[in-house]
Design a protein around this motif. Structure first.
Motif, PDB file in Angstrom:
ATOM      1  N   SER A  82      68.978  21.139 -36.245  1.00 44.85           N
ATOM      2  CA  SER A  82      69.103  19.927 -35.437  1.00 44.85           C
ATOM      3  C   SER A  82      70.433  19.263 -35.738  1.00 44.85           C
ATOM      4  O   SER A  82      70.949  19.342 -36.848  1.00 44.85           O
ATOM      5  N   GLY A  83      71.000  18.593 -34.726  1.00 38.75           N
ATOM      6  CA  GLY A  83      72.305  17.960 -34.878  1.00 38.75           C
ATOM      7  C   GLY A  83      72.193  16.522 -35.357  1.00 38.75           C
ATOM      8  O   GLY A  83      71.108  15.967 -35.539  1.00 38.75           O
ATOM      9  N   LEU A  84      73.347  15.897 -35.545  1.00 39.00           N
ATOM     10  CA  LEU A  84      73.382  14.534 -36.060  1.00 39.00           C
ATOM     11  C   LEU A  84      72.772  13.534 -35.076  1.00 39.00           C
ATOM     12  O   LEU A  84      72.263  12.488 -35.487  1.00 39.00           O
ATOM     13  N   ARG A  85      72.825  13.823 -33.788  1.00 41.70           N
ATOM     14  CA  ARG A  85      72.196  12.926 -32.810  1.00 41.70           C
ATOM     15  C   ARG A  85      70.682  12.913 -33.017  1.00 41.70           C
ATOM     16  O   ARG A  85      70.037  11.868 -32.872  1.00 41.70           O
ATOM     17  N   SER A  86      70.111  14.077 -33.340  1.00 35.26           N
ATOM     18  CA  SER A  86      68.682  14.150 -33.626  1.00 35.26           C
ATOM     19  C   SER A  86      68.347  13.377 -34.894  1.00 35.26           C
ATOM     20  O   SER A  86      67.298  12.722 -34.974  1.00 35.26           O
ATOM     21  N   VAL A  87      69.222  13.459 -35.880  1.00 37.32           N
ATOM     22  CA  VAL A  87      69.003  12.734 -37.132  1.00 37.32           C
ATOM     23  C   VAL A  87      68.930  11.230 -36.870  1.00 37.32           C
ATOM     24  O   VAL A  87      68.135  10.512 -37.479  1.00 37.32           O
ATOM     25  N   ARG A  88      69.733  10.736 -35.932  1.00 36.39           N
ATOM     26  CA  ARG A  88      69.704   9.314 -35.601  1.00 36.39           C
ATOM     27  C   ARG A  88      68.320   8.929 -35.047  1.00 36.39           C
ATOM     28  O   ARG A  88      67.788   7.863 -35.366  1.00 36.39           O
ATOM     29  N   PHE A  89      67.741   9.801 -34.227  1.00 38.70           N
ATOM     30  CA  PHE A  89      66.404   9.568 -33.689  1.00 38.70           C
ATOM     31  C   PHE A  89      65.362   9.587 -34.809  1.00 38.70           C
ATOM     32  O   PHE A  89      64.465   8.721 -34.862  1.00 38.70           O
ATOM     33  N   ILE A 139      70.039  22.120 -31.917  1.00 33.34           N
ATOM     34  CA  ILE A 139      68.916  22.288 -30.983  1.00 33.34           C
ATOM     35  C   ILE A 139      68.663  20.928 -30.353  1.00 33.34           C
ATOM     36  O   ILE A 139      68.372  19.953 -31.040  1.00 33.34           O
ATOM     37  N   ALA A 140      68.790  20.858 -29.071  1.00 27.71           N
ATOM     38  CA  ALA A 140      68.848  19.557 -28.403  1.00 27.71           C
ATOM     39  C   ALA A 140      67.487  18.889 -28.271  1.00 27.71           C
ATOM     40  O   ALA A 140      67.408  17.670 -28.208  1.00 27.71           O
ATOM     41  N   GLN A 141      66.416  19.653 -28.177  1.00 29.09           N
ATOM     42  CA  GLN A 141      65.068  19.094 -28.125  1.00 29.09           C
ATOM     43  C   GLN A 141      64.307  19.645 -29.320  1.00 29.09           C
ATOM     44  O   GLN A 141      63.825  20.771 -29.288  1.00 29.09           O
ATOM     45  N   CYS A 142      64.226  18.865 -30.376  1.00 31.12           N
ATOM     46  CA  CYS A 142      63.676  19.439 -31.603  1.00 31.12           C
ATOM     47  C   CYS A 142      62.714  18.528 -32.355  1.00 31.12           C
ATOM     48  O   CYS A 142      62.049  18.981 -33.282  1.00 31.12           O
ATOM     49  N   TYR A 143      62.640  17.238 -31.995  1.00 28.35           N
ATOM     50  CA  TYR A 143      61.712  16.333 -32.674  1.00 28.35           C
ATOM     51  C   TYR A 143      60.950  15.510 -31.643  1.00 28.35           C
ATOM     52  O   TYR A 143      61.466  15.230 -30.560  1.00 28.35           O
ATOM     53  N   PHE A 144      59.725  15.126 -32.007  1.00 20.41           N
ATOM     54  CA  PHE A 144      58.944  14.295 -31.103  1.00 20.41           C
ATOM     55  C   PHE A 144      58.133  13.282 -31.903  1.00 20.41           C
ATOM     56  O   PHE A 144      57.811  13.496 -33.074  1.00 20.41           O
ATOM     57  N   VAL A 145      57.873  12.154 -31.250  1.00 19.21           N
ATOM     58  CA  VAL A 145      56.960  11.144 -31.764  1.00 19.21           C
ATOM     59  C   VAL A 145      55.728  11.193 -30.882  1.00 19.21           C
ATOM     60  O   VAL A 145      55.828  11.037 -29.658  1.00 19.21           O
ATOM     61  N   ARG A 180      83.223   8.172 -21.843  1.00 16.90           N
ATOM     62  CA  ARG A 180      84.338   8.255 -22.791  1.00 16.90           C
ATOM     63  C   ARG A 180      83.854   8.103 -24.235  1.00 16.90           C
ATOM     64  O   ARG A 180      84.583   8.423 -25.165  1.00 16.90           O
ATOM     65  N   ARG A 181      82.603   7.619 -24.393  1.00 20.90           N
ATOM     66  CA  ARG A 181      82.015   7.509 -25.727  1.00 20.90           C
ATOM     67  C   ARG A 181      80.909   8.561 -25.917  1.00 20.90           C
ATOM     68  O   ARG A 181      79.911   8.312 -26.602  1.00 20.90           O
ATOM     69  N   TYR A 182      81.126   9.697 -25.358  1.00 17.57           N
ATOM     70  CA  TYR A 182      80.144  10.786 -25.419  1.00 17.57           C
ATOM     71  C   TYR A 182      79.692  11.070 -26.848  1.00 17.57           C
ATOM     72  O   TYR A 182      78.507  11.292 -27.108  1.00 17.57           O
ATOM     73  N   ASN A 183      80.601  11.075 -27.792  1.00 20.14           N
ATOM     74  CA  ASN A 183      80.250  11.390 -29.174  1.00 20.14           C
ATOM     75  C   ASN A 183      79.599  10.228 -29.906  1.00 20.14           C
ATOM     76  O   ASN A 183      79.315  10.319 -31.101  1.00 20.14           O
ATOM     77  N   HIS A 184      79.355   9.130 -29.196  1.00 17.48           N
ATOM     78  CA  HIS A 184      78.625   7.988 -29.741  1.00 17.48           C
ATOM     79  C   HIS A 184      77.168   7.984 -29.284  1.00 17.48           C
ATOM     80  O   HIS A 184      76.408   7.100 -29.675  1.00 17.48           O
ATOM     81  N   ILE A 185      76.792   8.942 -28.434  1.00 15.81           N
ATOM     82  CA  ILE A 185      75.539   8.843 -27.682  1.00 15.81           C
ATOM     83  C   ILE A 185      74.422   9.661 -28.329  1.00 15.81           C
ATOM     84  O   ILE A 185      74.623  10.806 -28.743  1.00 15.81           O
ATOM     85  N   ALA A 186      73.234   9.055 -28.390  1.00 16.49           N
ATOM     86  CA  ALA A 186      71.984   9.761 -28.695  1.00 16.49           C
ATOM     87  C   ALA A 186      71.026   9.500 -27.539  1.00 16.49           C
ATOM     88  O   ALA A 186      71.088   8.442 -26.900  1.00 16.49           O
ATOM     89  N   VAL A 187      70.154  10.443 -27.274  1.00 12.49           N
ATOM     90  CA  VAL A 187      69.259  10.350 -26.115  1.00 12.49           C
ATOM     91  C   VAL A 187      67.844  10.728 -26.534  1.00 12.49           C
ATOM     92  O   VAL A 187      67.650  11.638 -27.343  1.00 12.49           O
ATOM     93  N   ALA A 188      66.874  10.031 -25.977  1.00  4.80           N
ATOM     94  CA  ALA A 188      65.473  10.424 -26.121  1.00  4.80           C
ATOM     95  C   ALA A 188      64.765  10.132 -24.807  1.00  4.80           C
ATOM     96  O   ALA A 188      65.205   9.283 -24.026  1.00  4.80           O
TER      97      ALA A 188
END
Length: 794
Positions: A394-401, A574-580, A621-629
């Motif tokens: 999992s990537g750093l965006r997933s870690v933020r989630f 892995i872009a979809q790797c964690y769930f609540v 322009r802030r693509y590398n700032h973004i996390a998505v769920a």
């Protein structure tokens, strides 16, 4: 996007309709309507004769019409968007982007092609009405000011004139038309190299190494003149399971698949670095949609549809504003050899016993939940389903989630996926896995496993299943035998190999002893209807009991980048790797839906953003700032959700499901807000159809929980039509217990009998939703269907 204001205008009859409508206009609207009629009959053409010619090409070749008559308008719109992205002269070519938009549209349904043509025509008419100039004659700032939904700030810094705003709730059709055009432009711009570079997209170093690629050329096309033991229509989750079991039983198997054979490395982007070495970039988002998805992802349930019965309505403002916003759900369905498991990361969540019990008497006969759970465990073991990959890759965006969920007292659990534990984390979910690490669709056959069911069927050395790719199943020829028992004598197919998108191929006839429908909920239902209704067979319940997992995303844009190039975690991972998991109330009903972390490459991510120009540019322009769920809400079975006799899909969420979705959006916002820090705040972006504006008509800022709740109240007042909704998981249409016999899995004939040699083995047999990702449920059901088929076939 399904607009075509000029589609019914032909010569004198069009003039007559306009004149009749103008006579009904009151004095206050007469000049506006007269100008609209004048422009509509002359914009882009030289008088009525040219309009008639253009209308003819619009009907049959709308994209040719755009190239010949509307290209400058399209290019001018793209240039205005590029100028906003680069904050000045753009680093990409507007004409090249416009041409690629048209090329992408070749893969869309014809009605959406006409809609694109209509939207561009409408844009030019609107410009002429408001400024007395064609759209491409305006300066960039004039284009922004003309198409202002609240994101444009005048050069002098003053507030924009609120009367000139294009508001979704006031002018829904025109706002929707511009939004569709903007989304296409965002998709193509974000897919091209300049757009990716501007966003700051990076790919982990191992993913850029050509030696890691997997190449699998297409197998030989089968001989369709011979008879097969079993013909399976569809190569996805259900069809591949049946094929694997049938091949293992020694049957001669033919798979019919309307999608192409796409080698894992076929769409990969290659570039030459400063040292002259070939380096890889992931496949372009627009090309993935074009080559792997039905209608390039452009299937829509609901929307504008039939409300534009009179084209006059869309040109006269007071009449246009009477049109009511319509809820729509984007239907995302794979169309490629391998089906859904080819494009997704094969999330394998088991159906819960509570959901299984809702199937009631429509469960497969003689199968208890314990039996079914055992079958699901066998599927997981066969495919090597694990959570190691999700935790390690999992990537750093997933870690933020994960961090945010922990901070609000929840648990983000790793998703079980059929991906090899040592994968590269290339972010291939819902795209192409160029390294063959997903054990779902096409990958190198592993002698010691795990292998996808498709590879188990087509890669065995002795009598493998044959795949007729780029071949669409049209209809089964069903007739009664001398005893009155209905049988399918053959299948009519359309061999479209080498044909441009949308063009018919060569009609062929396929003979087999047994036929299995496994093309997915919508395709299998339509195929069954096209096969049975012409011969007077009408199984009760056909097309009904449709359900789906409807999803919508929330974007979190942090003040500082999430991506750290020195961190060993892969990007994007892995872009979809964690769930609540969902949360239930005292009565056992869900009060919060399940949540999943998501991510996408820039092009696909940009499609769901709300802004047209500056607002969209400031986010991407802030693509590398973004996390998505995303929030996932399963729909209940009701009569209004169904596949109609003409093949159109009606799918909507009701009031309770809408409230559940809003609860999910709030919880995602809470998760991402909790992951913020005093020196690294976050802005939350909701998946709305239009910008949410404050009292001064400026886009609202969501930086706190009270602001989030206030924004959700604004969404609530507008209703579910105001949200971007999608599903990749339609279920139902040929339900067990009604259309399909729960004992044999054969199709019923509506007269107490069965179609003797026609079986169904995909999500269309679900009598209700499984309430989780349906992939594991489909495979386990298909395995049971295969057992019954092989037992009956002998």
């Amino acid at each position: 996007m399904s607009l075509d204001p000029a589609a019914n205008f032909t010569g004198d009859s069009a003039n007559a309709r306009w004149q009749r409508d103008l006579l009904r206009c009151d004095r206050r609207h007469f000049l506006t309507a007269a100008l609209a009629s004048s422009v509509a009959l002359s914009a882009g053409e030289a008088g009525a004769a040219s309009l008639t010619r253009c209308d003819a090409c619009c009907r049959e070749r709308p994209l040719t019409c755009i190239r010949l008559h509307k290209f400058q308008t399209l290019s001018a719109f793209v240039y205005a968007q590029l100028y906003a992205l680069w904050c000045g002269p753009p680093g990409d070519d507007a004409d090249a982007v416009a041409e690629e938009i048209i090329r992408f549209a070749e893969y869309l349904p014809k009605r959406l092609q006409r809609g694109l043509r209509g939207a561009i025509t409408w844009l030019n008419i609107y410009s002429t009405m408001q400024t007395h100039k064609a759209f491409d004659r305006l300066s960039v700032h004039q284009r922004w000011r003309l198409l202002n939904q609240g994101e444009y700030v005048p050069l002098d810094g003053s507030a924009a004139n609120s009367k000139s705003l294009i508001r979704w709730e006031e002018d829904y059709p025109f706002h929707t038309a511009v939004s569709a055009l903007a989304a296409l432009s965002r998709l193509v711009t974000g897919s091209r190299a300049p757009g990716r570079d501007l966003a700051g997209f990076v790919w982990s170093e191992p993913c850029r190494e050509p030696s890691n690629l997997t190449t699998l050329p297409a197998p030989a096309y089968p001989n369709l003149d011979q008879e097969y033991d079993i013909c399976i229509i569809g190569s996805g989750a259900g069809g591949a399971v049946v094929a694997a079991q049938a091949v293992a039983a020694g049957k001669r198997v033919l798979i019919i698949e309307q999608g192409d054979w796409v080698s894992p490395d076929a769409l990969i982007e290659r570039e030459i670095d400063a040292n002259g070495q070939v380096r890889l970039q992931p496949p372009r988002d627009d090309r993935v949609l074009m080559h792997l998805y039905a209608d390039a992802g452009g299937r829509v349930a609901g929307g504008l549809g039939s409300i534009l019965e009179n084209p006059v309505d869309v040109f006269i403002p007071w009449r246009r504003r009477q049109l009511t916003p319509q809820q729509s759900v984007n239907l995302i369905q794979a169309k490629v050899v391998g089906g859904g498991p080819y494009v997704n990361n094969a999330i394998h969540l088991p159906i819960e016993e509570s959901a299984w019990n809702k199937w009631g008497p429509r469960q497969p006969a003689g199968v208890s939940y314990a039996d079914f759970a055992q079958r699901m465990q066998l599927v997981n073991a066969t495919l090597g389903v694990n959570t190691i990959a999700t935790q390690e890759c999992s990537g750093l965006r997933s870690v933020r989630f994960i961090d945010g969920a922990t901070m609000i007292g929840d648990v983000a659990e790793p998703l079980p996926v059929s991906i090899t534990p040592d994968c590269l984390g290339c972010g291939a979910d819902n795209s192409v896995d160029p390294f063959g690490e997903h054990t779902g669709g096409i990958h190198p056959y592993r002698a010691s496993g795990p292998n996808s069911y498709l590879m188990q069927a087509i890669a065995v050395p002795r009598q493998p299943a044959m795949v007729a790719y780029s071949t669409a199943a049209l209809a089964l020829h069903v007739q009664p035998d001398e005893n009155g028992v209905h049988r399918a004598l053959h299948l009519v197919v359309d061999d479209r190999r080498g044909q441009p998108p949308g063009c018919p191929g060569i009609k062929r006839t396929v003979h087999a002893r047994q036929f299995v429908l496994a093309a997915g909920a919508i395709a299998s239902t339509n195929l069954l209807r096209d096969s049975l209704c012409p011969v007077g067979i009408h199984p009760p319940g056909l097309g009904e009991r449709l359900a789906a997992n409807v999803v919508t995303p929330v974007y979190a844009v942090y003040d500082h980048p999430i991506i750290d190039l020195d961190n060993p975690r892969p990007e994007p991972g892995i872009a979809q790797c964690y769930f609540v998991n969902s949360r239930l109330g005292p009565d056992g009903r869900p009060i919060e839906p399940a949540l999943e972390n998501w991510f996408h490459y820039p092009g696909t991510l940009a499609v769901a953003l709300t802004g047209w120009f500056q607002h969209y540019a400031s986010v991407i322009r802030r693509y590398n700032h973004i996390a998505v769920a995303g929030a996932v809400v399963p729909t209940a079975v009701r009569s209004t959700n169904r596949i109609e006799p003409d093949g159109t899909v009606n799918l909507q969420i009701d009031g309770g499901e809408f409230e559940l979705l809003l609860a999910g959006l709030e919880k995602i916002g809470r998760i991402f807000l909790a992951a913020a820090t005093p020196d690294n705040g976050v802005s939350i972006y909701l998946p709305t159809r239009a910008l949410l504006l404050d009292a001064c008509d400026r886009p609202i800022s969501i930086r706190s929980l009270p602001q989030l709740r206030a924004a959700l109240d604004m969404v609530r007042r507008r209703g579910p039509a105001f949200l971007n909704l999608a599903t990749a998981h339609p279920q139902g249409g040929n339900s067990l217990g009604e259309v399909v016999d729960p004992v044999s899995f054969r199709v019923r004939d509506g007269q107490g009998g069965e179609i003797d040699n026609v079986f169904v083995a995909d999500a269309s047999i679900f009598p209700a939703g499984c309430e989780v990702n349906p992939q594991l449920t489909v495979k386990a059901l298909a395995a049971i269907a295969a057992d019954r088929l092989l037992e009956l076939a002998g």
